[in-house]
Structure formats: structure tokens, C-alpha cells
Design a protein around this motif. Sequence first.
Motif, mmCIF file in Angstrom:
data_model
loop_
_atom_site.group_PDB
_atom_site.id
_atom_site.type_symbol
_atom_site.label_atom_id
_atom_site.label_comp_id
_atom_site.label_asym_id
_atom_site.label_seq_id
_atom_site.Cartn_x
_atom_site.Cartn_y
_atom_site.Cartn_z
ATOM 1 N N ALA A 50 2.108 18.057 -5.326
ATOM 2 C CA ALA A 50 0.975 18.021 -6.243
ATOM 3 C C ALA A 50 0.962 16.811 -7.160
ATOM 4 O O ALA A 50 -0.055 16.508 -7.770
ATOM 5 C CB ALA A 50 0.954 19.296 -7.083
ATOM 6 N N PHE A 51 2.086 16.124 -7.276
ATOM 7 C CA PHE A 51 2.157 14.974 -8.167
ATOM 8 C C PHE A 51 2.036 13.651 -7.421
ATOM 9 O O PHE A 51 2.231 12.600 -7.999
ATOM 10 C CB PHE A 51 3.459 15.022 -8.966
ATOM 11 C CG PHE A 51 3.581 16.238 -9.840
ATOM 12 C CD1 PHE A 51 2.801 16.373 -10.975
ATOM 13 C CD2 PHE A 51 4.455 17.264 -9.509
ATOM 14 C CE1 PHE A 51 2.897 17.490 -11.786
ATOM 15 C CE2 PHE A 51 4.556 18.385 -10.311
ATOM 16 C CZ PHE A 51 3.774 18.510 -11.444
ATOM 17 N N GLY A 52 1.705 13.718 -6.146
ATOM 18 C CA GLY A 52 1.507 12.507 -5.372
ATOM 19 C C GLY A 52 2.766 12.037 -4.681
ATOM 20 O O GLY A 52 3.846 12.623 -4.815
ATOM 21 N N GLY A 53 2.621 10.959 -3.920
ATOM 22 C CA GLY A 53 3.757 10.438 -3.176
ATOM 23 C C GLY A 53 3.492 9.053 -2.637
ATOM 24 O O GLY A 53 2.438 8.454 -2.878
ATOM 25 N N VAL A 54 4.468 8.549 -1.900
ATOM 26 C CA VAL A 54 4.378 7.252 -1.228
ATOM 27 C C VAL A 54 4.492 7.502 0.273
ATOM 28 O O VAL A 54 5.375 8.246 0.712
ATOM 29 C CB VAL A 54 5.477 6.286 -1.695
ATOM 30 C CG1 VAL A 54 5.387 4.954 -0.950
ATOM 31 C CG2 VAL A 54 5.384 6.052 -3.194
ATOM 32 N N TYR A 55 3.606 6.918 1.048
ATOM 33 C CA TYR A 55 3.611 7.121 2.495
ATOM 34 C C TYR A 55 3.755 5.796 3.234
ATOM 35 O O TYR A 55 3.519 4.713 2.674
ATOM 36 C CB TYR A 55 2.319 7.823 2.950
ATOM 37 C CG TYR A 55 1.064 6.994 2.792
ATOM 38 C CD1 TYR A 55 0.655 6.086 3.779
ATOM 39 C CD2 TYR A 55 0.257 7.121 1.654
ATOM 40 C CE1 TYR A 55 -0.498 5.332 3.628
ATOM 41 C CE2 TYR A 55 -0.899 6.363 1.506
ATOM 42 C CZ TYR A 55 -1.268 5.469 2.498
ATOM 43 O OH TYR A 55 -2.406 4.719 2.353
ATOM 44 N N SER A 56 4.135 5.885 4.495
ATOM 45 C CA SER A 56 4.116 4.731 5.399
ATOM 46 C C SER A 56 3.206 5.056 6.567
ATOM 47 O O SER A 56 2.998 6.229 6.916
ATOM 48 C CB SER A 56 5.520 4.401 5.906
ATOM 49 O OG SER A 56 6.008 5.436 6.745
ATOM 50 N N PHE A 57 2.641 4.026 7.172
ATOM 51 C CA PHE A 57 1.761 4.213 8.322
ATOM 52 C C PHE A 57 2.033 3.079 9.293
ATOM 53 O O PHE A 57 1.827 1.907 8.975
ATOM 54 C CB PHE A 57 0.301 4.221 7.881
ATOM 55 C CG PHE A 57 -0.646 4.696 8.948
ATOM 56 C CD1 PHE A 57 -0.636 6.007 9.370
ATOM 57 C CD2 PHE A 57 -1.554 3.825 9.520
ATOM 58 C CE1 PHE A 57 -1.517 6.457 10.351
ATOM 59 C CE2 PHE A 57 -2.436 4.258 10.495
ATOM 60 C CZ PHE A 57 -2.418 5.574 10.910
ATOM 61 N N ASP A 58 2.540 3.428 10.460
ATOM 62 C CA ASP A 58 2.990 2.441 11.437
ATOM 63 C C ASP A 58 1.909 2.215 12.487
ATOM 64 O O ASP A 58 1.597 3.105 13.277
ATOM 65 C CB ASP A 58 4.284 2.927 12.100
ATOM 66 C CG ASP A 58 4.939 1.864 12.976
ATOM 67 O OD1 ASP A 58 4.340 0.789 13.154
ATOM 68 O OD2 ASP A 58 6.053 2.113 13.474
ATOM 69 N N MET A 59 1.348 1.022 12.494
ATOM 70 C CA MET A 59 0.342 0.631 13.477
ATOM 71 C C MET A 59 0.948 -0.177 14.622
ATOM 72 O O MET A 59 0.237 -0.667 15.494
ATOM 73 C CB MET A 59 -0.744 -0.204 12.796
ATOM 74 C CG MET A 59 -1.652 0.580 11.875
ATOM 75 S SD MET A 59 -2.784 1.637 12.783
ATOM 76 C CE MET A 59 -3.737 0.419 13.690
ATOM 77 N N GLY A 60 2.273 -0.355 14.606
ATOM 78 C CA GLY A 60 2.923 -1.151 15.638
ATOM 79 C C GLY A 60 2.757 -2.643 15.452
ATOM 80 O O GLY A 60 2.919 -3.416 16.401
ATOM 81 N N LEU A 61 2.445 -3.068 14.223
ATOM 82 C CA LEU A 61 2.256 -4.494 13.950
ATOM 83 C C LEU A 61 3.592 -5.176 13.721
ATOM 84 O O LEU A 61 4.523 -4.582 13.180
ATOM 85 C CB LEU A 61 1.342 -4.679 12.743
ATOM 86 C CG LEU A 61 -0.047 -4.050 12.868
ATOM 87 C CD1 LEU A 61 -0.839 -4.240 11.582
ATOM 88 C CD2 LEU A 61 -0.807 -4.624 14.058
ATOM 89 N N ALA A 62 3.685 -6.430 14.123
ATOM 90 C CA ALA A 62 4.947 -7.169 14.074
ATOM 91 C C ALA A 62 5.266 -7.633 12.654
ATOM 92 O O ALA A 62 4.364 -7.779 11.812
ATOM 93 C CB ALA A 62 4.863 -8.375 15.002
ATOM 94 N N PRO A 63 6.547 -7.884 12.359
ATOM 95 C CA PRO A 63 6.931 -8.449 11.056
ATOM 96 C C PRO A 63 6.303 -9.822 10.831
ATOM 97 O O PRO A 63 5.933 -10.529 11.779
ATOM 98 C CB PRO A 63 8.459 -8.543 11.152
ATOM 99 C CG PRO A 63 8.842 -7.548 12.185
ATOM 100 C CD PRO A 63 7.728 -7.571 13.195
ATOM 101 N N PHE A 64 6.211 -10.213 9.571
ATOM 102 C CA PHE A 64 5.594 -11.484 9.197
ATOM 103 C C PHE A 64 6.176 -11.926 7.869
ATOM 104 O O PHE A 64 7.023 -11.256 7.282
ATOM 105 C CB PHE A 64 4.071 -11.328 9.101
ATOM 106 C CG PHE A 64 3.623 -10.291 8.096
ATOM 107 C CD1 PHE A 64 3.408 -10.621 6.765
ATOM 108 C CD2 PHE A 64 3.434 -8.981 8.483
ATOM 109 C CE1 PHE A 64 3.009 -9.670 5.838
ATOM 110 C CE2 PHE A 64 3.028 -8.013 7.566
ATOM 111 C CZ PHE A 64 2.829 -8.370 6.241
ATOM 112 N N CYS A 65 5.734 -13.073 7.372
ATOM 113 C CA CYS A 65 6.081 -13.500 6.017
ATOM 114 C C CYS A 65 4.799 -13.611 5.200
ATOM 115 O O CYS A 65 3.694 -13.666 5.746
ATOM 116 C CB CYS A 65 6.841 -14.827 6.026
ATOM 117 S SG CYS A 65 5.894 -16.258 6.617
ATOM 118 N N THR A 66 4.945 -13.617 3.884
ATOM 119 C CA THR A 66 3.787 -13.750 3.007
ATOM 120 C C THR A 66 4.202 -14.492 1.748
ATOM 121 O O THR A 66 5.374 -14.907 1.617
ATOM 122 C CB THR A 66 3.186 -12.368 2.672
ATOM 123 O OG1 THR A 66 1.889 -12.554 2.080
ATOM 124 C CG2 THR A 66 4.080 -11.578 1.735
#
Length: 491
Positions: free
Chosen positions: A384-400
Motif C-alpha cells: 500500500a505504500f508503493g514500491g520499485v519495479y523492474s521491467f525487462d524488454m530484452g534491451l542491451a546494456p549501454f552508456c549514458t
Amino acid sequence: MKPKELRTLFSPCCVSFIACLVSTLICIVSLAAQSLPLSAQTYGVIYKFAGGAEAYPTYVPTQGRDGRIYGATGGASPALGAVFSMTIKGAFTELFAFQGTTGSAPNAGVTLGSDGSFYGTTSGGGASGDGVLFSITRDGKYTDLHDFSGDLDGKTPGPQPIAGADGAFYGTTYGDTKTSSTVYEYSSKAGFSTIFVLDQAVGAQVFTPLIQATDGTLYGTAYLGGASNCGSLFQISTGGKLLWSYSFSCGATGVNPAGPLMQASDGNFYGTTYLGGVNGVSTIFKVDQKHIVTVVHNFAFGASDGRFPFAGLAQGSDGKLYGTTQAGGTADSGGVIYQMSLDGSYQVLYSFLQSSGWQPDAAPMQYTNGLLYGTTADGSQSEAFGGVYSFDMGLAPFCTFVRSLGRVGSTVQILGQGFKGATAVSFNGVRATNFMVRSDTYMTAIVPVGATTGPVVVTTAAGTLPSNKNYTVQGTIGTVTRAASRASRKD
């Protein structure tokens, strides 16, 4: 105003009782029929907030130099919110809990600065109770940079400031019925100053972050105001000069932009409205480089789409745009994650479940491992207090980049992973002769002579890591001209 209260104020039920009734009936039918399966992409819950200061994570999480995720929570009474960090596996650390005099109820996340610290705001607290601009180090050292007074400096700063290419931070205040929204600048050398005050014609109630476009100017959205009081878009220089504004017309073109703009790789700007469109339940719109505004997607009632996006959009390393909605989807009407190509092709990727977090207020962030990470504001009793999620689309690592705009000779801060043993860095094909690996997740490089706007590629022991967006080299043909750069400076 706390995040939970802000969400209630702009909730679908407050906007339209009839819309909510229709939505509820559709959800009942949808749940009974189970007509549409969820997408095959992988959704995971990284962390569940437990209440108190750990409640209601606000806005988009931020990747730090150390590879951890940073963010803020609004807090559940009597707690006043906190700044946190966590690993991508969910190892959580509370860095700082607000105490009223140091601020209360942040309504946004934090921004990574070039000094390695994080910058953010609280909507209340501080010396006058009107909010605080602060910085915090990754080990929790907190500094109050400015206490808003409700006077010329504005009040109730909603979003976190953005880091400008000139080294300053730029942010906005929400204001109230008596105090206008403002745009402010902060730098360690010059301190705090208000650079622009919005009037009703330009916009009112700004609670989304600004963005800095590739031409160096600042763009923002206002939930209300404009010619029809249905919200607006505006562009100003970093010196505070109004360059352009646009008023939504209360109808099919969209109503009430609740999320920030973003500039995509095609040079156009994209955003969302919380209401309006042909179905009355929000839109995705585009602003082209001639400032022509068009609707590119109309959200719809029903289990096959989301509705009421309180968030903006994020461009993934695949070039597609990702966003979330507060409602809609196949399960529990808890919102969706959606994807849209720059040609307008749209699809729902995932419907949030109450049992694993729902009703997200913010777009996801793409971490440099390729996965999307985001926050949910609510859920079932255990979430009820929220959370952090991940979602994997199969995208490759990168830099930013910490900042994606600079000149030849500038030091560029690069985030990623696997940097130890890196052998080369190139800017649009031009190799940098000067770079330094600071850690496995952070390195710096000097923009080389001859570099032009384009992707950055880091060569590591495991292969190459391309950047997820172009680095804009100012003063080169096809990017920011010297004249445009001068126009964006202070008058």
C-alpha cells in the motif's frame, strides 16, 4: 501538499464521477472475462516500501555514479519523507529523513549533479514552511540550499531541478491561488535567483520538471493556465526570456498536461495530457521543431488501453518511447506500461496488478543495464505504500551521460557498467585522446577536437557500449549554433 494528497486531488474520480463509474464497470467485465493476456515481458518487484518515511516513492528514480538507484519518498504521516538509495537487486538504504525544518513531503525525485551529489526539493517545510531546495551526497550529507518564502522566489517547489549545460540548476515552483508559478536558477557560485514568473496567459500550477533542449533553451508544462485555463507549454531562455508558449484548447487536442516534455532523437518533443482527446481520457502529443502541436495517440476506456497518465515519457535505447498511466489495463484498473514508436505505433506492454504495485505516477527510467525501472504509488495491503519495479524488454546494456550537452574540450561524465579495462571512447566516430575510468560504473572523457553531435561509444573488455542518446556538441553545424547558444545565455 503530500504526494498522496496531490494524487487524490487529480485522481480520475475527482475529475469525473461518470468516467470512474464507466471505468469500474469495464474493469468488472474485464476481470470476469480475462479477455486479454498480459505481455510476455518480465516484470519484477524490486522493493516494497513499509510505511513511515518509507512510503509513496515519488517520480522517476535516478542512476548514480556508483550504479545505485536514488529517489525520494513523500512519507506517510507522521513521517515527512526521505531520500533513499538502493541497488538494482533491492538492497535499500535510507539516506536522510526530513524533519520539517529541513523540509517535508518531496513530490519528486532527485537529480545527479556533476559534483556527484543529488539535488531535489520538498513541497513544504523549511524556514517558512513553503519548501526547500537541497543537495545530498550519496552517503547522506544533507545541505539546505534555499528556503522558499512564498514571495518573489515562489512557493511549493514540486519537481526536482534539472542540471543545465552551463553548470547551473533550473527548477520550478507550483505556487497557489495567490502566488504564481516561477522558474528559478541555482548555482554554487551565484546562489539562488528567480528568472521567470508565469502569468495566467503563459500557465499556472507547474509541478513537472523542466527540460533543456538541444538548442540550450528550457521547456516546461503547466497543468492549468493558458488562454483556456486547460494548461500550456512554454519555452524560455536560461536568462528568463519567454520565447514561445502554447495553450491547450480544452477538448480533442488535450487538457491538463501533467507530465514533463521530453525531446526525442527525431528532434521533436513529446508529452501527455491527463484529460482530453477524442475519448476524454488523455492523449500523447507531439511538438515538432516548428512548434506545431499534434495528437499522436488518444487513450481510451477499456481493458486494452491505459488512461489518465500523470507521467511523461522516456525514450529507450531502442528509440521507442515508454510511459505509464494511473488507470486502465486488464487487471484492477491499476494502470499500464505502454510503448510508442516515433511513427505513432502504440501498444500496451503490461497491466499493473494491485498485488504487486499499481497506479504509477511517473514514467520509467532505463538503467544502463537495459532494463526499465520505475515506482508505483500504491498497491494491496502489503504494497500500500508503493514500491520499485523492474521491467525487462530484452534491451542491451549501454552508456549514458550526466549531462548530454557541451562543447569541444568539455569533460563528459559517463555512466554505465563494465568500464574497468576500457580501451577507447569515441564521439560520433572521433576518438577521445583523454579519458579516465573512475570505477566500473563511472568514467569521464574530454570531448575531442573534431567531434560533432552523435553517439558516444565506449570500448570495454566485453565489447562496445553505445550511448542511448546523442551527445550534443555545441557550436557545431547541425546542433546549437553559436548565435542560438548566445541567445540562451543570460540577457
